[in-house]
Design a protein around this motif. Structure first.
Motif, mmCIF file in Angstrom:
data_model
loop_
_atom_site.group_PDB
_atom_site.id
_atom_site.type_symbol
_atom_site.label_atom_id
_atom_site.label_comp_id
_atom_site.label_asym_id
_atom_site.label_seq_id
_atom_site.Cartn_x
_atom_site.Cartn_y
_atom_site.Cartn_z
ATOM 1 N N LYS A 130 0.832 -1.205 0.000
ATOM 2 C CA LYS A 130 0.000 0.000 0.000
ATOM 3 C C LYS A 130 0.871 1.261 0.000
ATOM 4 O O LYS A 130 0.592 2.222 -0.717
ATOM 5 C CB LYS A 130 -0.912 -0.023 1.220
ATOM 6 N N ASP A 131 1.923 1.245 0.799
ATOM 7 C CA ASP A 131 2.848 2.382 0.807
ATOM 8 C C ASP A 131 3.580 2.508 -0.523
ATOM 9 O O ASP A 131 3.838 3.614 -0.996
ATOM 10 C CB ASP A 131 3.862 2.237 1.939
ATOM 11 N N LEU A 157 2.411 1.653 -3.484
ATOM 12 C CA LEU A 157 1.485 2.238 -4.460
ATOM 13 C C LEU A 157 1.284 3.729 -4.229
ATOM 14 O O LEU A 157 1.169 4.505 -5.178
ATOM 15 C CB LEU A 157 0.145 1.506 -4.413
ATOM 16 N N ARG A 158 1.257 4.124 -2.964
ATOM 17 C CA ARG A 158 1.101 5.545 -2.657
ATOM 18 C C ARG A 158 2.290 6.349 -3.167
ATOM 19 O O ARG A 158 2.137 7.408 -3.770
ATOM 20 C CB ARG A 158 0.940 5.738 -1.152
ATOM 21 N N LYS A 159 3.498 5.825 -2.976
ATOM 22 C CA LYS A 159 4.699 6.500 -3.466
ATOM 23 C C LYS A 159 4.743 6.517 -4.993
ATOM 24 O O LYS A 159 5.129 7.516 -5.601
ATOM 25 C CB LYS A 159 5.962 5.825 -2.921
ATOM 26 N N GLU A 160 4.355 5.434 -5.631
ATOM 27 C CA GLU A 160 4.342 5.390 -7.092
ATOM 28 C C GLU A 160 3.357 6.403 -7.664
ATOM 29 O O GLU A 160 3.626 7.043 -8.671
ATOM 30 C CB GLU A 160 4.003 3.981 -7.581
ATOM 31 N N LYS A 161 2.217 6.544 -7.009
ATOM 32 C CA LYS A 161 1.231 7.534 -7.451
ATOM 33 C C LYS A 161 1.817 8.949 -7.332
ATOM 34 O O LYS A 161 1.639 9.781 -8.215
ATOM 35 C CB LYS A 161 -0.044 7.411 -6.627
ATOM 36 N N GLU A 162 2.523 9.185 -6.249
ATOM 37 C CA GLU A 162 3.153 10.494 -6.052
ATOM 38 C C GLU A 162 4.216 10.759 -7.120
ATOM 39 O O GLU A 162 4.294 11.856 -7.673
ATOM 40 C CB GLU A 162 3.770 10.544 -4.658
#
Length: 120
Positions: free
Chosen positions: A7-8, A10-15
């Motif tokens: 989950k972390d 994916l959050r970083k990749e989105k950023e």
């Protein structure tokens, strides 16, 4: 190896995508403008194509690379000044801007003193 929850990740990749996609689009548009200009000039003749190609090269070498260098320097130096000498950030930004203006005036002098050549 790395114990990072998905989950972390994916959050970083989105950023990263939120910052990377606009930068990528600007680079593609920059290259695309030169390409489209060359396509149009190619229909005008071989001499015009050579002139536009030389003009694009001069623009990339003299102007774009210098601008890229100054922004890279400011991107590197700015956060360092912000972290350690925050009160001097405005002064440093103005100094880099003044140096950029001096360099661009020099480049402008080169452009204004160049003479167009006629093809015969």
């Amino acid at each position: 190896m790395f114990d990072v929850p998905f989950k972390d990740f994916l959050r970083k990749e989105k950023e990263f995508l939120l910052y990377g996609v606009p930068t990528w689009l600007i680079a593609v548009i920059q290259v695309g403008l030169a390409f489209i200009t060359l396509l149009f000039a190619g229909h005008l003749g071989e001499e015009m194509l050579a002139g536009v190609g030389l003009g694009n090269t001069m623009y990339n070498v003299l102007l774009w690379s210098v601008l890229w260098g100054f922004t890279s320097a400011l991107d590197t130096y700015g956060p360092q000044v912000y972290a350690y000498r925050r009160e001097e950030l405005g002064t440093v930004t103005l100094k880099i801007g003044a140096q950029g203006i001096i360099v661009f005036l020099f480049i402008l002098g080169i452009y204004l003193n160049s003479t167009p050549r006629t093809l015969r």
